[in-house]
Enzyme design. Structure first.
Site, short mmCIF file in Angstrom:
data_model
loop_
_atom_site.label_atom_id
_atom_site.label_comp_id
_atom_site.label_asym_id
_atom_site.label_seq_id
_atom_site.Cartn_x
_atom_site.Cartn_y
_atom_site.Cartn_z
CG ASN A 6 -39.93 -26.97 55.52
OD1 ASN A 6 -40.80 -26.37 56.14
ND2 ASN A 6 -38.69 -26.53 55.43
CG HIS A 9 -44.37 -23.66 53.96
ND1 HIS A 9 -43.38 -24.58 54.19
CD2 HIS A 9 -43.90 -22.82 53.04
CE1 HIS A 9 -42.36 -24.32 53.41
NE2 HIS A 9 -42.64 -23.25 52.71
CG HIS A 42 -35.30 -22.55 59.21
ND1 HIS A 42 -35.07 -21.76 58.11
CD2 HIS A 42 -34.41 -22.15 60.14
CE1 HIS A 42 -34.09 -20.91 58.37
NE2 HIS A 42 -33.67 -21.12 59.61
NE ARG A 44 -36.40 -17.08 59.01
CZ ARG A 44 -35.81 -17.10 57.81
NH1 ARG A 44 -36.04 -18.09 56.97
NH2 ARG A 44 -35.02 -16.13 57.45
NE ARG A 48 -39.41 -14.82 58.99
CZ ARG A 48 -38.68 -14.55 57.90
NH1 ARG A 48 -38.99 -15.07 56.74
NH2 ARG A 48 -37.65 -13.75 57.98
CD GLU A 69 -34.49 -26.29 56.53
OE1 GLU A 69 -34.81 -25.08 56.61
OE2 GLU A 69 -34.84 -27.01 55.61
CB THR A 100 -33.49 -20.46 53.12
OG1 THR A 100 -34.11 -20.74 54.38
CG2 THR A 100 -31.99 -20.53 53.26
CD GLU A 150 -31.84 -29.08 52.09
OE1 GLU A 150 -31.81 -29.35 53.31
OE2 GLU A 150 -32.75 -28.43 51.55
CG HIS A 190 -35.50 -23.30 48.46
ND1 HIS A 190 -36.31 -22.39 47.81
CD2 HIS A 190 -35.31 -22.83 49.70
CE1 HIS A 190 -36.57 -21.40 48.64
NE2 HIS A 190 -35.99 -21.65 49.81
N1 PXP Z 1 -34.60 -26.76 52.19
C1 PXP Z 1 -34.33 -25.61 52.83
C2 PXP Z 1 -32.96 -25.43 53.39
C3 PXP Z 1 -35.31 -24.62 52.98
O1 PXP Z 1 -35.00 -23.48 53.63
C4 PXP Z 1 -36.60 -24.83 52.46
C5 PXP Z 1 -37.64 -23.77 52.61
O2 PXP Z 1 -38.27 -23.80 53.82
C6 PXP Z 1 -36.86 -26.05 51.81
C7 PXP Z 1 -35.84 -26.99 51.67
C8 PXP Z 1 -38.21 -26.37 51.25
O3 PXP Z 1 -38.53 -25.46 50.26
P1 PXP Z 1 -40.00 -25.34 49.69
O4 PXP Z 1 -40.87 -24.85 50.77
O5 PXP Z 1 -39.86 -24.37 48.56
O6 PXP Z 1 -40.40 -26.72 49.23
#
Ligand code: PXP
Length: 238
Positions: A6, A9, A42, A44, A48, A69, A100, A150, A190
């Site tokens: 992902n 960040h 994602h 949004r 952001r 996402e 999320t 998921e 997550h």
């Molecule tokens: N899956 C989903 C649906 C998420 O919203 C996130 C957070 O962006 C992640 C996975 C990945 O989570 P993390 O950044 O805590 O590894």
């Protein structure tokens, strides 16, 4: 168990100074070279972190798969239909949340989610639903013809005692097995990190995990290549 990254960040860091670096597209392309199996973003409503520019460039440039996402809202559905990700993951979205916070309430939103899945399926986009490890939500996901679920691993990741962690791990194991029986693909994510992945990887029946925060955090110290290779090794049990 495949490892998808992902990249939200990194976009968040870029946007903090309203500059162009660090660029999430470059990050994704480098991560592919170091062996990740897919890229997750994602987009949004408030943009952001990830922007439309990022998604469109990623779509053009990446050579693995794009997992998009998204909230089940018409304007984002239109973007998904346009960019054609390999997978669209429907997630709940609240403006005030930091990230999320939990899985979708599938049972209370059955009709709307079903319609959204149908719209994406018309364009041959596979759909995943981000859900808690809960059998009723999984049954409902299969009923409205999702292709994947998921599993939200946040409760597992935030468990404060070993006992709580093992209990949640068992819920996830049962949920993944149940989803597999219903012929749903099973992803998870997550809060997975370099410590808890050692417990998590014992769960079979998971196709892909998605990790964001832990990889960015580690790559600040050891660099992206090492961060990704270390996680890949841990996922495989080395
Ligand atoms: N899956 C989903 C649906 C998420 O919203 C996130 C957070 O962006 C992640 C996975 C990945 O989570 P993390 O950044 O805590 O590894």
């Amino acid at each position: 168990m495949k490892f998808t990254l992902n990249v939200d960040h990194v976009a968040f860091l870029r946007n903090a100074r309203a500059e162009t670096q660090p660029d999430p597209v470059t990050y994704a392309l480098m991560a592919e070279q170091f062996g990740v199996d897919g890229i997750v973003v994602h987009l949004r409503e408030d943009r952001r972190h990830i922007t439309e520019r990022d998604v469109r460039l990623l779509r053009e440039m990446i050579s693995t798969k794009l997992n998009f996402e998204m909230a089940a809202d018409q304007d984002i559905i239109d973007i998904a239909l346009d960019i054609q990700p390999e997978l669209a993951t429907l997630v709940p979205e609240k403006r005030e949340e930091l990230t999320t916070e939990g899985g979708l309430n599938v049972l209370d939103n059955l009709e709307h989610l079903k319609e959204t899945i149908e719209k994406l399926h018309e364009d041959d986009i596979a759909v995943s639903l981000f859900v808690e490890p809960d059998v009723n939500s999984i049954d409902a996901s299969a009923e409205i013809e999702a292709d994947f679920i998921e599993i939200h691993t946040g409760t597992f990741a935030n468990a404060e005692t070993d006992e709580e962690m093992l209990e949640e791990l068992e819920r996830i194991r049962v949920a993944a097995k149940h989803a597999n029986k219903l012929e749903l693909g099973v992803n998870a994510g997550h809060g997975l990190n370099y410590q808890n992945i050692k417990d998590f990887r014992v769960i079979t029946d998971i196709d892909e995990i998605s990790i964001g925060q832990a990889i960015v955090a580690r790559s600040v110290f050891v660099g992206l290549e090492k961060a990704i290779r270390e996680m890949s090794d841990l996922i495989r049990g080395y």
